[in-house]
Structures are given as C-alpha cells and as structure tokens.
Design a protein around this motif. Structure first.
Motif, PDB file in Angstrom:
ATOM      1  N   SER A 111      47.343 -17.775  28.591  1.00  0.00           N
ATOM      2  CA  SER A 111      46.591 -17.023  29.517  1.00  0.00           C
ATOM      3  C   SER A 111      47.073 -17.387  31.173  1.00  0.00           C
ATOM      4  CB  SER A 111      44.995 -17.404  29.233  1.00  0.00           C
ATOM      5  OG  SER A 111      44.763 -18.766  29.822  1.00  0.00           O
ATOM      6  N   GLN A 112      47.377 -18.892  31.244  1.00  0.00           N
ATOM      7  CA  GLN A 112      47.944 -19.099  32.198  1.00  0.00           C
ATOM      8  C   GLN A 112      49.240 -18.622  32.829  1.00  0.00           C
ATOM      9  OE1 GLN A 112      47.962 -23.588  32.181  1.00  0.00           O
ATOM     10  NE2 GLN A 112      45.863 -23.746  31.685  1.00  0.00           N
ATOM     11  N   ASN A 113      50.232 -18.053  31.786  1.00  0.00           N
ATOM     12  CA  ASN A 113      51.400 -17.685  31.917  1.00  0.00           C
ATOM     13  C   ASN A 113      51.276 -16.190  32.395  1.00  0.00           C
ATOM     14  OD1 ASN A 113      52.664 -19.912  31.513  1.00  0.00           O
ATOM     15  ND2 ASN A 113      53.171 -19.331  29.184  1.00  0.00           N
ATOM     16  N   LYS A 114      50.218 -15.579  31.813  1.00  0.00           N
ATOM     17  CA  LYS A 114      49.784 -14.004  32.073  1.00  0.00           C
ATOM     18  C   LYS A 114      49.448 -14.041  33.696  1.00  0.00           C
ATOM     19  CE  LYS A 114      48.437 -12.398  27.577  1.00  0.00           C
ATOM     20  NZ  LYS A 114      47.400 -11.754  26.825  1.00  0.00           N
ATOM     21  N   ALA A 115      48.568 -14.900  33.961  1.00  0.00           N
ATOM     22  CA  ALA A 115      48.032 -14.939  35.358  1.00  0.00           C
ATOM     23  C   ALA A 115      49.326 -15.280  36.451  1.00  0.00           C
ATOM     24  CB  ALA A 115      46.927 -15.913  35.414  1.00  0.00           C
ATOM     25  N   ARG A 116      50.186 -16.103  36.135  1.00  0.00           N
ATOM     26  CA  ARG A 116      51.269 -16.554  36.873  1.00  0.00           C
ATOM     27  C   ARG A 116      52.395 -15.411  36.893  1.00  0.00           C
ATOM     28  NH1 ARG A 116      53.082 -20.307  33.819  1.00  0.00           N
ATOM     29  NH2 ARG A 116      52.051 -22.104  35.060  1.00  0.00           N
ATOM     30  N   THR A 117      52.324 -14.594  35.721  1.00  0.00           N
ATOM     31  CA  THR A 117      53.407 -13.503  35.740  1.00  0.00           C
ATOM     32  C   THR A 117      52.930 -12.288  36.832  1.00  0.00           C
ATOM     33  OG1 THR A 117      54.220 -14.256  33.561  1.00  0.00           O
ATOM     34  CG2 THR A 117      54.429 -11.998  34.288  1.00  0.00           C
ATOM     35  N   ALA A 118      51.638 -12.094  36.533  1.00  0.00           N
ATOM     36  CA  ALA A 118      50.871 -11.006  37.303  1.00  0.00           C
ATOM     37  C   ALA A 118      50.631 -11.205  38.801  1.00  0.00           C
ATOM     38  CB  ALA A 118      49.379 -10.863  36.762  1.00  0.00           C
ATOM     39  N   ALA A 119      50.533 -12.604  39.204  1.00  0.00           N
ATOM     40  CA  ALA A 119      50.751 -12.714  40.662  1.00  0.00           C
ATOM     41  C   ALA A 119      52.092 -12.775  41.178  1.00  0.00           C
ATOM     42  CB  ALA A 119      50.059 -14.340  40.922  1.00  0.00           C
ATOM     43  N   ARG A 120      52.934 -13.518  40.701  1.00  0.00           N
ATOM     44  CA  ARG A 120      54.512 -13.550  41.089  1.00  0.00           C
ATOM     45  C   ARG A 120      55.185 -12.325  41.049  1.00  0.00           C
ATOM     46  NH1 ARG A 120      56.573 -19.580  38.632  1.00  0.00           N
ATOM     47  NH2 ARG A 120      55.133 -20.834  40.082  1.00  0.00           N
ATOM     48  N   TYR A 121      54.747 -11.527  40.225  1.00  0.00           N
ATOM     49  CA  TYR A 121      55.611 -10.016  39.910  1.00  0.00           C
ATOM     50  C   TYR A 121      54.709  -9.014  40.701  1.00  0.00           C
ATOM     51  CZ  TYR A 121      59.097 -12.508  37.261  1.00  0.00           C
ATOM     52  OH  TYR A 121      60.151 -13.259  37.024  1.00  0.00           O
ATOM     53  N   ARG A 122      53.612  -9.472  41.263  1.00  0.00           N
ATOM     54  CA  ARG A 122      52.649  -8.445  41.669  1.00  0.00           C
ATOM     55  C   ARG A 122      52.666  -7.000  40.854  1.00  0.00           C
ATOM     56  NH1 ARG A 122      55.389  -8.457  47.676  1.00  0.00           N
ATOM     57  NH2 ARG A 122      56.992  -7.884  46.764  1.00  0.00           N
ATOM     58  N   ARG A 123      52.129  -7.271  39.658  1.00  0.00           N
ATOM     59  CA  ARG A 123      52.021  -6.203  38.792  1.00  0.00           C
ATOM     60  C   ARG A 123      51.414  -6.468  37.431  1.00  0.00           C
ATOM     61  NH1 ARG A 123      58.161  -4.786  38.754  1.00  0.00           N
ATOM     62  NH2 ARG A 123      57.814  -5.905  40.628  1.00  0.00           N
ATOM     63  N   PRO A 124      50.857  -5.775  36.637  1.00  0.00           N
ATOM     64  CA  PRO A 124      50.298  -5.998  35.492  1.00  0.00           C
ATOM     65  C   PRO A 124      51.162  -6.444  34.420  1.00  0.00           C
ATOM     66  CG  PRO A 124      49.291  -4.053  36.211  1.00  0.00           C
ATOM     67  CD  PRO A 124      50.559  -4.382  36.975  1.00  0.00           C
ATOM     68  N   THR A 125      50.971  -7.281  33.549  1.00  0.00           N
ATOM     69  CA  THR A 125      51.765  -7.798  32.447  1.00  0.00           C
ATOM     70  C   THR A 125      52.035  -6.800  31.605  1.00  0.00           C
ATOM     71  OG1 THR A 125      50.053  -9.004  31.173  1.00  0.00           O
ATOM     72  CG2 THR A 125      51.057 -10.195  32.782  1.00  0.00           C
ATOM     73  N   GLN A 126      51.447  -5.913  31.458  1.00  0.00           N
ATOM     74  CA  GLN A 126      51.433  -4.659  30.161  1.00  0.00           C
ATOM     75  C   GLN A 126      52.728  -4.163  30.689  1.00  0.00           C
ATOM     76  OE1 GLN A 126      49.905  -3.380  27.706  1.00  0.00           O
ATOM     77  NE2 GLN A 126      51.634  -2.219  27.377  1.00  0.00           N
TER      78      GLN A 126
END
Length: 177
Positions: free
Chosen positions: A99-114
């Motif tokens: 869950s922490q990695n999903k939040a980090r990815t969405a914030a840093r890459y400015r897009r949904p992890t999907q």
C-alpha cells in the motif's frame, strides 16, 4: 516436369524471403502528442488530518455490506513519503509495504498505478520494473489526490484484489476535490 518443379520451388522461396523482409520493416513512428501526459502540477502536501478523512472514506467503502475487504491504507505527500497509515484488523502483513509503494508510485509519477499494470501486460512494458529503485508498483489501487488541479498527495490500498483495492482507494480520492 523438372523445370516446372524448380520454378515452383523458386517462386515459393521468393515469396518466403519477401514476406520475411516485409515483416522486418520497422513500424511507422507513433504520433507524438503535443501535450505532455500526466502534467499535473504539485500543490501543497496533504495534512495528516486531511489524510485521516481520506482513510475514513476508504474504510467505509471497504466495509460496505456484504464487503469485508481487509486493507492496508497509505496516504503519501507530494514526494511520495508517508503521511498517514492505517491497517484494518486481520489485514495480511504483506499488504503494508505494498500500500505504501502504491501511494508512493501514484504521487511520484502523477498517475494511477493501474496505468503501469496495463503497460506491463504488453511486450514493451517489461522495462517498467527497471525505471528506478524502488521500481514503480504496477498494481491497481494507487491514485493521486488532486485538489484544485494540483496533486496534494496519493492514496494506496492493498489487501484485497487489485480491482477491489482500486474501488476502495477511489472512494478516498473522491473526498479530495
């Protein structure tokens, strides 16, 4: 008879060679968009109190009857760093970091992890795992939190199926306008 057999064989060989040569031709370049995708500016980072509201909405969605989704829920700031974390009772331990990695990815890459998940389903998507350390999490359930057209953070959910994680996270993200 022998000459016609050789002529047929030569014709088949020529067709095969031409077909292989044609198959090896590079594809025409894809159209280059004028606008950069996911060019959402960053705003002020989400506060812990505001993140708690997001988590409350996620929990409400995850526990709607007949659902009993057990989730780890992370809210990150604009840098992808943890601001708030909540683990529902009996959530599997592996979901905490996810869950922490999903939040980090969405914030840093400015897009949904999907989006990363969808890209990795293609042959060209294999490169995604090599982007950075830690690599982006390519699983549904991470969404940027956008307020007034600016990213203020992201929410990541893990513990159920990817699609269930995404539904619950969307309920939290929808509280931010």
């Amino acid at each position: 008879m022998r000459q016609s057999t050789l002529a047929i064989f030569a014709a088949c060989a020529a067709v095969t060679v031409c077909a292989q040569a044609q198959a090896q031709q590079p594809a025409p370049p894809a159209a280059v968009p004028d606008q950069m995708p996911f060019d959402i500016p960053y705003g002020d980072s989400i506060t812990a109190d505001r993140a708690a509201e997001v988590v409350k909405a996620v929990v409400a969605e995850a526990t709607k009857s007949p659902r009993n989704w057990k989730l780890a829920i992370s809210v990150a700031d604009t840098h992808g760093e943890l601001v708030y974390f909540y683990k529902m009772d009996n959530t599997q331990q592996g979901s905490v970091n996810i869950s922490q990695n999903k939040a980090r990815t969405a914030a840093r890459y400015r897009r949904p992890t999907q989006i990363f998940n969808s890209a990795m389903q293609t042959p060209a998507g294999a490169y995604i795992a090599t982007l950075e350390a830690p690599s982006p999490t390519a699983s549904p359930g991470g969404l940027p939190l956008v307020e007034g057209g600016k990213i203020i953070g992201a929410v990541g959910c893990s513990g159920a199926t990817g699609d269930q994680d995404a539904v619950a996270c969307k309920a939290g993200a929808d509280t931010v306008k």
